[in-house]
Design an enzyme around this catalytic site. Structure first.
Site, short mmCIF file in Angstrom:
data_model
loop_
_atom_site.label_atom_id
_atom_site.label_comp_id
_atom_site.label_asym_id
_atom_site.label_seq_id
_atom_site.Cartn_x
_atom_site.Cartn_y
_atom_site.Cartn_z
N GLU A 1 10.68 38.93 61.22
CA GLU A 1 11.95 38.09 60.93
C GLU A 1 13.01 38.87 61.92
O GLU A 1 14.24 38.70 61.72
CB GLU A 1 12.45 38.27 59.47
CG GLU A 1 11.30 37.27 58.88
CD GLU A 1 11.93 37.16 57.22
OE1 GLU A 1 11.68 38.15 56.61
OE2 GLU A 1 12.02 35.92 56.75
N TYR B 1 34.64 41.81 42.68
CA TYR B 1 33.47 42.84 43.28
C TYR B 1 32.69 41.74 44.18
O TYR B 1 32.45 42.21 45.30
CB TYR B 1 32.54 43.67 42.50
CG TYR B 1 33.44 44.92 42.32
CD1 TYR B 1 33.82 46.08 43.25
CD2 TYR B 1 34.31 45.00 41.27
CE1 TYR B 1 34.65 47.00 42.94
CE2 TYR B 1 35.21 46.18 40.80
CZ TYR B 1 35.14 47.12 41.93
OH TYR B 1 35.96 48.29 41.69
ZN LIG Z 1 12.73 36.25 54.77
#
Ligand SMILES: [Zn+2]
Length: 210
Positions: free
Chosen positions: A73, A119
């Site tokens: 990735e 937050y």
């Molecule tokens: Zn992934």
């Protein structure tokens, strides 16, 4: 921070994410900008058991220099960095609650989660959905490129979040905040929760510069 200190930080924070169930098996990946290039977690590596010495090192064009081969990735990270030259780290997880939200048909693709807490607004801001693509499909990188200039966090449909930050600690905190907000969203689903108002969100954005 030195190359060796960054490697230790990747391994320490990777183990922390894994130990708390924020990623499982060999899913999830981490990268940090280092000198002229990047350090990146290797393909098929468990974030809970990273060997700092085997973390992949890439040059400025993303070519593999040494260490184990980088995550498949890698292109998600490169697409995000290309649009965010001031950011120094990216974390991508298949964290359960975020993936669950990414599969829901009713979420707003321009902003997947409501502003439940201050937050979340401060650390993540708006979270766009990137349409589903098959793993490894380079069109996914193109889709991220179209959004990353305006957003430090995106949610990949039926897949998981990608979050960038000035440094690794900031990126990890932001992805944890995003995961907790996904969990809250699922807990509160169908309960008609009170969210922050547009005015409250605008005041946070003005004060904290999102
Ligand atoms: Zn992934």
């Amino acid at each position: 921070m030195s190359d060796s200190a960054l490697r230790e930080q990747i391994a320490t924070l990777g183990r922390s994410l894994y130990d708390r169930g924020l990623t499982a098996g060999s899913s999830g990946n981490i990268s940090v900008r280092c000198g002229d290039g990047w350090l990146m977690t290797p393909t098929n590596a468990c974030l809970g058991r990273l060997d700092p010495a085997r973390i992949s090192r890439l040059d400025r064009d993303g070519n593999h220099l040494d260490g184990d081969a980088p995550t498949k990735e890698q292109f998600l990270h490169m697409a995000m960095y290309a649009e965010r030259p001031d950011d120094g780290a990216i974390v991508h997880l298949h964290s359960t609650h975020s993936v669950a939200v990414s599969c829901l048909p009713e979420i707003d693709p321009h902003d997947c989660l409501p502003p439940l807490t201050a937050y979340y607004v401060m650390r993540v801001g708006r979270l766009p959905l990137v349409p589903y693509h098959m793993p490894g499909d380079r069109k996914l990188g193109d889709a991220i490129s179209g959004l990353a200039g305006r957003h430090s966090a995106v949610l990949l449909a039926n897949h998981g979040p990608v979050v960038s930050g000035k440094g690794l600690e900031a990126a990890v905190y932001a992805i944890e905040e995003r995961e907790e907000t996904a969990r809250l969203y699922l807990l509160l689903r169908n309960l008609n929760p009170r969210t922050l108002t547009d005015e409250q969100v605008a005041a946070l954005e003005q004060r904290f510069g999102r």
